[in-house]
Design a protein around this motif. Structure first.
Motif, PDB file in Angstrom:
ATOM      1  N   SER A  60       0.857  -1.185   0.000  1.00  0.00           N
ATOM      2  CA  SER A  60       0.000   0.000   0.000  1.00  0.00           C
ATOM      3  C   SER A  60       0.892   1.234   0.000  1.00  0.00           C
ATOM      4  CB  SER A  60      -0.903   0.007   1.238  1.00  0.00           C
ATOM      5  OG  SER A  60      -0.132   0.225   2.404  1.00  0.00           O
ATOM      6  N   PRO A  61       0.308   2.425  -0.170  1.00  0.00           N
ATOM      7  CA  PRO A  61       1.133   3.646  -0.133  1.00  0.00           C
ATOM      8  C   PRO A  61       1.888   3.818   1.173  1.00  0.00           C
ATOM      9  CG  PRO A  61      -0.992   4.120  -1.116  1.00  0.00           C
ATOM     10  CD  PRO A  61      -1.077   2.722  -0.586  1.00  0.00           C
ATOM     11  N   THR A  62       1.306   3.362   2.290  1.00  0.00           N
ATOM     12  CA  THR A  62       1.997   3.480   3.574  1.00  0.00           C
ATOM     13  C   THR A  62       2.797   2.227   3.928  1.00  0.00           C
ATOM     14  OG1 THR A  62      -0.004   2.745   4.730  1.00  0.00           O
ATOM     15  CG2 THR A  62       0.342   5.130   4.511  1.00  0.00           C
ATOM     16  N   MET A  63       2.691   1.192   3.092  1.00  0.00           N
ATOM     17  CA  MET A  63       3.490  -0.009   3.317  1.00  0.00           C
ATOM     18  C   MET A  63       3.932  -0.593   1.967  1.00  0.00           C
ATOM     19  SD  MET A  63       5.003  -1.875   5.438  1.00  0.00           S
ATOM     20  CE  MET A  63       4.267  -1.273   6.959  1.00  0.00           C
ATOM     21  N   HIS A  67       9.608  -0.979   1.931  1.00  0.00           N
ATOM     22  CA  HIS A  67       9.572  -0.646   3.355  1.00  0.00           C
ATOM     23  C   HIS A  67       9.349  -1.897   4.197  1.00  0.00           C
ATOM     24  CE1 HIS A  67       9.171   2.288   6.628  1.00  0.00           C
ATOM     25  NE2 HIS A  67       8.251   1.473   7.119  1.00  0.00           N
ATOM     26  N   ILE A 259       8.395   7.595   5.626  1.00  0.00           N
ATOM     27  CA  ILE A 259       6.948   7.392   5.522  1.00  0.00           C
ATOM     28  C   ILE A 259       6.285   7.943   6.779  1.00  0.00           C
ATOM     29  CG2 ILE A 259       5.113   5.652   5.520  1.00  0.00           C
ATOM     30  CD1 ILE A 259       6.823   3.938   3.756  1.00  0.00           C
ATOM     31  N   LEU A 260       5.268   8.786   6.576  1.00  0.00           N
ATOM     32  CA  LEU A 260       4.457   9.285   7.687  1.00  0.00           C
ATOM     33  C   LEU A 260       3.099   8.589   7.649  1.00  0.00           C
ATOM     34  CD1 LEU A 260       5.076  13.151   7.709  1.00  0.00           C
ATOM     35  CD2 LEU A 260       5.879  11.493   9.379  1.00  0.00           C
ATOM     36  N   HIS A 261       2.559   8.279   8.809  1.00  0.00           N
ATOM     37  CA  HIS A 261       1.216   7.716   8.907  1.00  0.00           C
ATOM     38  C   HIS A 261       0.547   8.351  10.115  1.00  0.00           C
ATOM     39  CE1 HIS A 261       2.878   5.234  12.111  1.00  0.00           C
ATOM     40  NE2 HIS A 261       3.786   4.783  11.275  1.00  0.00           N
ATOM     41  N   SER A 264       2.547   8.525  13.400  1.00  0.00           N
ATOM     42  CA  SER A 264       3.927   9.014  13.431  1.00  0.00           C
ATOM     43  C   SER A 264       4.091  10.034  14.545  1.00  0.00           C
ATOM     44  CB  SER A 264       4.294   9.652  12.086  1.00  0.00           C
ATOM     45  OG  SER A 264       4.247   8.698  11.056  1.00  0.00           O
ATOM     46  N   ASN A 271      -2.431  15.639  14.821  1.00  0.00           N
ATOM     47  CA  ASN A 271      -3.430  14.589  14.650  1.00  0.00           C
ATOM     48  C   ASN A 271      -4.406  14.525  15.812  1.00  0.00           C
ATOM     49  OD1 ASN A 271      -2.510  13.879  12.142  1.00  0.00           O
ATOM     50  ND2 ASN A 271      -1.172  12.249  12.884  1.00  0.00           N
ATOM     51  N   ASP A 362       5.311  -0.386  12.371  1.00  0.00           N
ATOM     52  CA  ASP A 362       5.416   1.070  12.467  1.00  0.00           C
ATOM     53  C   ASP A 362       6.865   1.549  12.549  1.00  0.00           C
ATOM     54  OD1 ASP A 362       2.739   1.382  12.329  1.00  0.00           O
ATOM     55  OD2 ASP A 362       2.438   2.111  14.358  1.00  0.00           O
ATOM     56  N   ARG A 364      10.371   3.031  11.921  1.00  0.00           N
ATOM     57  CA  ARG A 364      10.811   4.120  11.044  1.00  0.00           C
ATOM     58  C   ARG A 364      11.963   4.852  11.711  1.00  0.00           C
ATOM     59  NH1 ARG A 364       8.073   8.844  12.768  1.00  0.00           N
ATOM     60  NH2 ARG A 364       8.367   9.816  10.756  1.00  0.00           N
TER      61      ARG A 364
END
Length: 468
Positions: A60-63, A67, A259-261, A264, A271, A362, A364
């Protein structure tokens, strides 16, 4: 369209383990997981049956796959450092980057579409069609815990921490709950066209289906700390574990791409404020029950206050702080506890002690103080004196990290309490918003309700003491 990974049959799961990790297995059950699908499998060696977890997830875009392969390498580094982390089975044909770099543990496999219904979560797998097909597991669970799973003992036994992982040779056959398979690996000419065909990422089968990331790692026995009656020295154990983790990962190479989610650390304050705005919008829409609204509004006001403190006191300093690779999710759902003789984390023999740390999803590069702030935040849940628990965790970390790469400066330590409380505000606001949006009576809101019940009391108790 991507195939729901919960529609994998036992025969397909067994073939994935055989063709891509060299293990003949008996297939058990699905474990919880919102993003990654986790399936217990058991392989019989010469002396003892050993249990593993097959983890399957679409990129996915975040995974992205690069990565995922990188954090597999980080997990391997932590395991080799002697931390209570699951060891991974090497893939027979591991994914590698264009430069030829590879963790050795991740397989990229094509799973073709198939019209199969989805088995209920937490049940044994069977080859019959089951009910309620979905595109992903919707277990109400924090995305920061995407790989976490209830760690109940599997029926076929568990993997001792000192057991050697098997190589590519396997000895057992499928007998229970699975379909006996042929000798050709899925995706080869012999069976590539069959309904259970699973191809490797580099076999040239462009229409075989979307690629799936596969990992196979040992099953760690123990009870999730969030559901356990934790020992009195649990905060100190977490502090020592975190110090060892930071030291072990100090030399780990940075991820391929930052990568930010939503979880983060650097975006915590923003957030929290965003989630608070969503709660306000839900209240304006009449989706907050009247008997809950007054208390929730007061709680959210406290969370906004903590978030603003994080934005003014912590975030401006982060660019100046030492950075390194961090797990970034040492929480009570990712820590396993067990009894018996003291293991790798010092504890009183016979008492509950930390036996496992799971979920590197998670991981990073971030300021190294992140690891302690997040770990300490979750030690405050469910205790009579949350501030004392936080400070006990910090003190244990300081003592264990002295003279190591994990040792923090006074400036970093000054940021821990505000950062820890801000993390709990993020947890509380995020799950309050999701629970209200789903409806308080929704089965998927159960996890959110449980999180709110444990987290908001700590925010109420400590907001004034920590942020003024």
């Amino acid at each position: 369209m991507s195939r729901p990974l919960h529609s994998l049959t036992p025969a397909e799961v067994a073939e994935l383990c055989r063709a891509h990790f060299g293990l003949d297995v008996q297939v058990g059950r699905f474990l919880a997981g919102e993003i990654a699908v986790n399936i217990v499998v058991t392989a019989s060696g010469e002396d003892v049956a050993k249990s593993y977890v097959l983890k399957a997830e679409y990129p996915s875009p975040t995974m992205p796959v690069e990565h995922a392969d990188w954090f597999c390498a980080v997990q391997g580094l932590a395991a080799r450092a002697g931390l209570p982390v699951a060891r991974q089975v090497p893939a027979l044909h591991p994914y590698s980057t264009a430069a030829g770099e590879s963790s050795g543990y991740l397989a990229l496999v094509a799973v073709p579409p198939r019209d199969v219904a989805v088995p209920p979560k937490g049940t044994a797998l069977s080859d019959t069609a089951l009910q309620d097909a979905t595109s992903k597991d919707t277990t109400a669970k924090d995305p920061a815990h995407a790989d976490a799973a209830p760690q109940t003992a599997p029926p076929q036994g568990t993997v001792p921490k000192d057991a050697a992982l098997p190589g590519a040779t396997a000895t057992s056959t499928q007998t229970t709950g699975t379909t006996q398979l042929g000798t050709e690996p899925l995706g080869t000419e012999a069976n590539a066209g069959g309904p259970a065909a699973v191809a490797s990422a580099d076999d040239g089968q462009a229409d075989a289906g979307p690629r799936v990331m596969l990992r196979l790692q040992e099953y760690l026995a123990g009870e999730v700390a969030a559901s356990a009656e934790v020992p009195a020295d649990y905060p100190q154990q977490v502090g020592r574990l975190t110090a060892r983790l930071v030291a072990a990962l100090a030399q780990a190479p940075a991820e391929p791409e930052p990568i930010l989610h939503p979880w983060s650390f650097e975006t915590t304050g923003r957030n929290v404020l965003s989630a608070a705005d969503r709660i306000a919008a839900l209240e304006s829409a009449g989706l907050v029950p009247v008997d809950m609204g007054t208390r929730l509004s007061a709680d959210v006001a406290l969370a906004r206050r903590v978030a603003r403190a994080f934005e003014t006191r912590v975030r401006p300093l982060l660019p100046e702080l030492p950075c390194q690779v961090v797990h970034q999710d040492v929480n009570d759902f990712n820590i396993l506890l067990g009894a018996g003789a003291a293991g790798t984390i010092e504890a009183t023999p016979g008492a509950l002690h930390i036996t496992g740390l799971i979920d590197f999803g998670d991981t990073r590069t971030a300021p190294r103080v992140v690891e302690l702030a997040i770990a300490a935040s979750y030690t405050m849940l469910g205790v009579d004196d949350p501030l004392a628990a936080l400070r006990a965790c910090v003190s244990a970390y300081v003592a264990a990290s002295a003279g190591t790469p994990a040792e923090l400066t006074d400036r970093e330590l000054e940021l821990v309490e505000v950062s820890a409380l801000a993390r709990l505000c993020l947890n509380a606001c995020t799950w309050s918003a999701r629970t209200l949006a789903a409806g308080l009576d929704s089965p998927d809101a159960a996890y959110g309700r449980a999180r709110m019940a444990r987290t908001w009391p700590v925010v109420r108790a400590l907001a004034e003491a920590i942020v003024g």
